[in-house]
Design a protein around this motif. Structure first.
Motif, short mmCIF file in Angstrom:
data_model
loop_
_atom_site.label_atom_id
_atom_site.label_comp_id
_atom_site.label_asym_id
_atom_site.label_seq_id
_atom_site.Cartn_x
_atom_site.Cartn_y
_atom_site.Cartn_z
N UNK A 164 13.01 -10.42 -5.00
CA UNK A 164 13.75 -9.38 -4.32
C UNK A 164 14.41 -8.41 -5.28
N UNK A 165 15.12 -9.31 -6.26
CA UNK A 165 16.00 -8.53 -7.17
C UNK A 165 15.16 -7.47 -7.99
N UNK A 166 13.87 -8.04 -8.39
CA UNK A 166 12.83 -7.18 -9.20
C UNK A 166 12.58 -6.11 -8.17
N UNK A 167 12.43 -6.17 -6.90
CA UNK A 167 11.95 -5.05 -6.00
C UNK A 167 13.04 -3.88 -6.26
N UNK A 168 14.38 -4.42 -6.13
CA UNK A 168 15.46 -3.41 -6.03
C UNK A 168 15.76 -2.71 -7.43
N UNK A 169 15.39 -3.75 -8.40
CA UNK A 169 15.68 -2.91 -9.90
C UNK A 169 14.45 -2.16 -10.30
N UNK A 170 13.36 -2.41 -9.89
CA UNK A 170 11.85 -1.77 -10.25
C UNK A 170 12.24 -0.28 -10.67
N UNK A 171 12.52 0.47 -9.80
CA UNK A 171 12.63 1.96 -10.04
C UNK A 171 13.90 2.14 -10.99
N UNK A 172 15.11 1.93 -10.66
CA UNK A 172 16.15 2.20 -11.35
C UNK A 172 16.56 1.76 -12.98
N UNK A 173 15.85 0.75 -12.95
CA UNK A 173 15.92 0.14 -14.29
C UNK A 173 14.66 -0.33 -14.97
N UNK A 186 11.50 0.52 -14.64
CA UNK A 186 10.62 1.48 -14.83
C UNK A 186 11.08 2.28 -16.04
N UNK A 187 12.42 2.57 -16.20
CA UNK A 187 12.92 3.43 -17.11
C UNK A 187 12.87 2.75 -18.36
N UNK A 188 13.23 1.12 -18.56
CA UNK A 188 12.91 0.57 -19.69
C UNK A 188 11.56 0.66 -20.05
N UNK A 189 10.60 0.40 -19.37
CA UNK A 189 9.20 0.38 -19.71
C UNK A 189 8.82 2.00 -20.21
N UNK A 192 10.97 4.30 -21.69
CA UNK A 192 11.52 4.15 -23.12
C UNK A 192 10.74 3.46 -23.81
N UNK A 193 10.33 2.13 -23.79
CA UNK A 193 9.43 1.40 -24.66
C UNK A 193 8.19 2.15 -25.18
N UNK A 194 7.49 2.45 -23.98
CA UNK A 194 6.45 3.38 -24.25
C UNK A 194 6.54 4.52 -25.27
N UNK A 195 7.73 5.31 -25.19
CA UNK A 195 7.97 6.33 -25.98
C UNK A 195 8.16 5.77 -27.31
N UNK A 196 8.93 4.99 -27.57
CA UNK A 196 9.17 4.16 -28.96
C UNK A 196 7.82 3.88 -29.57
N UNK A 197 7.00 3.36 -28.79
CA UNK A 197 5.68 2.84 -29.27
C UNK A 197 4.49 3.86 -29.64
#
Length: 221
Positions: free
Chosen positions: A200-209, A211-214, A216-221
């Protein structure tokens, strides 16, 4: 009780001092302790020394290998001291206690030595004792199990390691609690509840946290 101090002799990067003193001595607080340092500064060596001498209640092996000895040494030593024992804990460990003026403490010592057997093969023998200095006696396995720690390895795969199952991190933590018997319905229920909560926590954090981490990581790579 809590782990008050740790001393290491010839353990990995911590050599024995020139006068026989430990290569490092660490004092801990009663409560949360955090080790901070650069890479290869010895943080993992300290944690591994604790779990090697005390053992763990997980599925990790706690063997001593040649790589655990400081370069060129044949003998290593680890010492742990526990303080603030409750009356019940003092009763469990009575014959191994060190009685001081105003307190009692439990001192545990593990020594390991590299030697050659009759076939000239290198072997390692290990001993575990407890008690006052120079008066140590062997520590029984049943007693040592009371000191086993819960060790959680660095989190690499959250989906797998936080999921239900006997080898998951949640299961390891729950099994270390005396309130939950092995394979009891209560244990299975709390592990399942943790898993559901993380989903449930993953669903809540998916979009605001997440996805943004993902992104950023993609941009660095």
């Amino acid at each position: 009780m809590y782990l008050h101090s740790l001393k290491l002799w010839n353990w990995r990067k911590f050599a024995q001092g020139p006068g026989g003193e430990p290569g490092i001595e660490v004092e801990f607080n009663d409560g949360l302790n955090v080790l901070v340092g650069e890479n290869d500064s010895g943080k993992t060596a300290i944690i591994d020394a604790i779990k090697t001498i005390l053992g763990t209640n997980s599925y990790d092996g706690n063997w001593v290998t040649e790589q655990d000895f400081y370069e060129g040494s044949l003998l290593l030593k680890i010492e742990c001291v526990f303080r603030d024992l409750s009356p019940q804990e003092e009763a469990y460990f009575y014959e191994w206690l060190t009685i001081l003026q105003e307190l009692s403490e439990l001192r545990i010592v593990m020594e390991a030595e590299i030697y050659e057997d009759i076939n000239k093969q290198k072997k390692i023998r290990k001993s575990l004792k407890a008690g006052p200095e120079d008066l140590e006696i062997g520590l029984e396995d049943t007693v040592r199990q009371l000191l086993a720690v819960t060790y959680l390895k660095p989190l690499r795969d959250a989906n797998t390691e936080l999921s239900p199952g006997k080898r998951s991190r949640i299961a390891q933590v729950v099994k270390s609690l005396s309130d939950f018997a092995d394979d009891s319905p209560e244990q299975e229920r709390i592990i399942s509840n943790f898993s559901h909560a993380f989903d449930e926590l993953k669903k809540v954090l998916d979009e605001p946290v997440l996805s943004k981490i993902g992104t950023t990581v993609d941009e660095v790579l």
